[in-house]
Design a protein around this motif. Structure first.
Motif, mmCIF file in Angstrom:
data_model
loop_
_atom_site.group_PDB
_atom_site.id
_atom_site.type_symbol
_atom_site.label_atom_id
_atom_site.label_comp_id
_atom_site.label_asym_id
_atom_site.label_seq_id
_atom_site.Cartn_x
_atom_site.Cartn_y
_atom_site.Cartn_z
ATOM 1 N N UNK A 93 -15.710 -45.347 19.929
ATOM 2 C CA UNK A 93 -14.636 -45.538 20.913
ATOM 3 C C UNK A 93 -13.875 -46.839 20.668
ATOM 4 N N UNK A 94 -13.298 -47.035 19.486
ATOM 5 C CA UNK A 94 -12.637 -48.302 19.157
ATOM 6 C C UNK A 94 -11.532 -48.658 20.143
ATOM 7 N N UNK A 95 -11.554 -49.918 20.580
ATOM 8 C CA UNK A 95 -10.528 -50.428 21.482
ATOM 9 C C UNK A 95 -10.804 -50.171 22.946
ATOM 10 N N UNK A 96 -11.801 -49.332 23.253
ATOM 11 C CA UNK A 96 -12.149 -49.048 24.648
ATOM 12 C C UNK A 96 -13.070 -50.151 25.152
ATOM 13 N N UNK A 254 -10.569 -63.572 10.800
ATOM 14 C CA UNK A 254 -9.647 -62.675 10.084
ATOM 15 C C UNK A 254 -10.410 -61.535 9.410
ATOM 16 N N UNK A 255 -11.530 -61.860 8.769
ATOM 17 C CA UNK A 255 -12.326 -60.829 8.096
ATOM 18 C C UNK A 255 -12.829 -59.782 9.090
ATOM 19 N N UNK A 256 -13.313 -60.238 10.237
ATOM 20 C CA UNK A 256 -13.808 -59.312 11.248
ATOM 21 C C UNK A 256 -12.690 -58.403 11.748
ATOM 22 N N UNK A 257 -11.517 -58.988 11.965
ATOM 23 C CA UNK A 257 -10.395 -58.206 12.498
ATOM 24 C C UNK A 257 -9.833 -57.241 11.448
ATOM 25 N N UNK A 258 -9.950 -57.599 10.167
ATOM 26 C CA UNK A 258 -9.537 -56.663 9.121
ATOM 27 C C UNK A 258 -10.446 -55.439 9.099
ATOM 28 N N UNK A 259 -11.721 -55.687 9.324
ATOM 29 C CA UNK A 259 -12.707 -54.604 9.301
ATOM 30 C C UNK A 259 -12.663 -53.792 10.594
ATOM 31 N N UNK A 261 -10.068 -53.707 13.644
ATOM 32 C CA UNK A 261 -8.835 -54.167 14.305
ATOM 33 C C UNK A 261 -8.963 -54.266 15.824
ATOM 34 N N UNK A 262 -9.789 -53.401 16.432
ATOM 35 C CA UNK A 262 -9.935 -53.456 17.891
ATOM 36 C C UNK A 262 -10.693 -54.693 18.344
ATOM 37 N N UNK A 271 -1.211 -63.515 18.710
ATOM 38 C CA UNK A 271 -2.266 -63.777 17.733
ATOM 39 C C UNK A 271 -3.502 -62.939 18.071
ATOM 40 N N UNK A 272 -4.065 -62.218 17.100
ATOM 41 C CA UNK A 272 -5.316 -61.505 17.369
ATOM 42 C C UNK A 272 -6.409 -62.486 17.784
ATOM 43 N N UNK A 273 -7.110 -62.155 18.848
ATOM 44 C CA UNK A 273 -8.176 -63.024 19.354
ATOM 45 C C UNK A 273 -9.294 -62.138 19.881
ATOM 46 N N UNK A 274 -10.468 -62.689 20.056
ATOM 47 C CA UNK A 274 -11.636 -61.869 20.366
ATOM 48 C C UNK A 274 -11.588 -61.307 21.791
ATOM 49 N N UNK A 275 -12.118 -60.083 21.984
ATOM 50 C CA UNK A 275 -12.135 -59.497 23.326
ATOM 51 C C UNK A 275 -13.017 -60.268 24.294
ATOM 52 N N UNK A 276 -13.918 -61.092 23.770
ATOM 53 C CA UNK A 276 -14.786 -61.903 24.632
ATOM 54 C C UNK A 276 -14.042 -62.947 25.444
#
Length: 379
Positions: A93-96, A254-259, A261-262, A271-276
């Motif tokens: 469920x990516x992004x949920x 960046x590496x985590x977000x490339x792998x 994206x959610x 800017x992409x940032x962690x859901x935490x």
């Protein structure tokens, strides 16, 4: 009003659920490495301090030399730092949005200094619910076994679960926090704070004074424990000891977000940032339907076990702990943890007590509920 207000997040789909169900019972071979592989002196202390626990059995080697262990040991909840899945790193469920909501723990061995861990995890079950927070929600339950890597002995096992929710539904139609949002955030006076700080002044550790099973009675109350007032600083202090799930810097982020994206929803600067960041960024917390930046679920479970380990003393052993998280604790809240011995029994030659726990925020609203089984020595 920023662009995030209008952003639409991924939703739970039947296709996604069907795919996820195929994973039930399948051993998870590859996942994010744990924050801690070993129970080193510093790792133990950092976790303990992250929940506000200064027990010298975990934190002071000189004190611990005089105990039956001969050295510091780890507090039971330290194992949250040794596996990301038990702490809420969910698949599918990516992004949920995922909200960590509870755990049932069993401990079999003392966690000694420098013990190294090997863990095994499986997706145990998926259960659909209808909730006040977000309407349709899916409870995603994992089981994890924790082994002493040197001996192969099972140290502990646990089930934990997250609720997967539609963020847009939670923000737009959820009713759980309607009243709280209308009331607004509590602002404390110094006099009011002092009334709660008294609990910190009075907090006691049983420590080396052995608590015997014979001397405990059913109906006995544990001292009320206070946590708070909640601050983003306190949430980050917990993340320092526990490690978080998606907190990364620079190239590693960046590496985590490339792998995945959610794992990088964009902030107000694009800017992409962690859901935490729901735990320290109020704006994003409101986007997922929470009443504001709030505490971590494993943190709250660890608070409940902290009350028990303070009470049982050095010679007690926490056999089992259960916790269900019932609401967010946003910045400004104060939590009071109450405990009562409800059962005294013998089982397989062990002398055991069952403790019922209830954590309430300052207005009496249920924050979490739990229970514990403690083994004590008999005279």
């Amino acid at each position: 009003m920023n662009d995030m207000t209008h952003k639409k997040f991924p939703k739970i789909t039947q296709e996604g659920l069907d795919d996820l169900r195929q994973r039930i019972g399948v051993k998870i071979e590859k996942t994010v490495e744990p924050w801690c592989y070993e129970a080193t002196r510093d790792n133990i202390r950092h976790y303990a301090h992250g929940i506000g626990d200064d027990n010298p059995l975990w934190c002071d080697p000189e004190y611990a030399k005089g105990t039956k262990y001969g050295d510091v040991i780890a507090l039971p909840s330290f194992l949250f730092a040794t596996n990301r899945i038990i702490s809420g790193y969910v698949g599918g469920l990516p992004g949920v949005h995922a909200m960590w909501s509870g755990a049932n723990w069993n401990w079999h061995k003392t966690i000694t200094r420098n013990m190294e861990f090997r863990t095994e995890a499986v997706l145990k079950d998926l259960v659909e619910h209808d909730t006040r927070f977000a309407g349709r929600a899916v409870q995603q339950i994992y089981h994890v076994d924790f082994y002493d890597a040197a001996t192969g002995d099972l140290v502990a096992d646990a089930d934990s679960w997250c609720f997967r929710t539609d963020r847009d539904q939670a923000r737009e139609n959820g009713t759980k926090y309607t009243e709280a949002k209308e009331k607004g955030r509590r602002v404390w006076t110094e006099e009011e704070l002092q009334e709660y700080y008294k609990y910190y002044e009075q907090e006691t550790l049983r420590g080396s004074e052995t608590r015997y099973w014979d001397d405990v009675t059913e109906g006995e109350k544990l001292p009320t424990m206070v946590k708070g007032p909640m601050t983003a600083t306190g949430f980050i202090a917990y993340a320092q000891g526990w490690g978080g799930l998606y907190i990364r810097a620079n190239k590693l982020a960046w590496q985590l977000q490339q792998k995945h994206p959610s794992a990088g929803p964009k902030n107000k600067f694009g800017i992409p940032d962690c859901p935490e960041r729901v735990h320290w960024e109020e704006e994003f917390a409101l986007e997922v339907g929470a009443p504001g930046a709030y505490d971590y679920g494993p943190e709250r479970t660890s608070w409940l076990t902290h009350q028990v380990t303070n009470w049982m003393g050095d010679d007690g052993f926490l056999r089992q702990a259960k916790c269900q998280v019932r609401r967010h604790n946003p910045e400004g809240d104060i939590i009071l943890i109450h405990g009562t011995v409800i059962r005294k029994f013998e089982e397989n030659g062990r002398y055991l007590l069952e403790i019922q726990q209830r954590a309430e925020q300052q207005d009496g609203e249920l924050s979490a509920m739990g229970s514990a089984i403690v083994e004590l020595p008999k005279r």
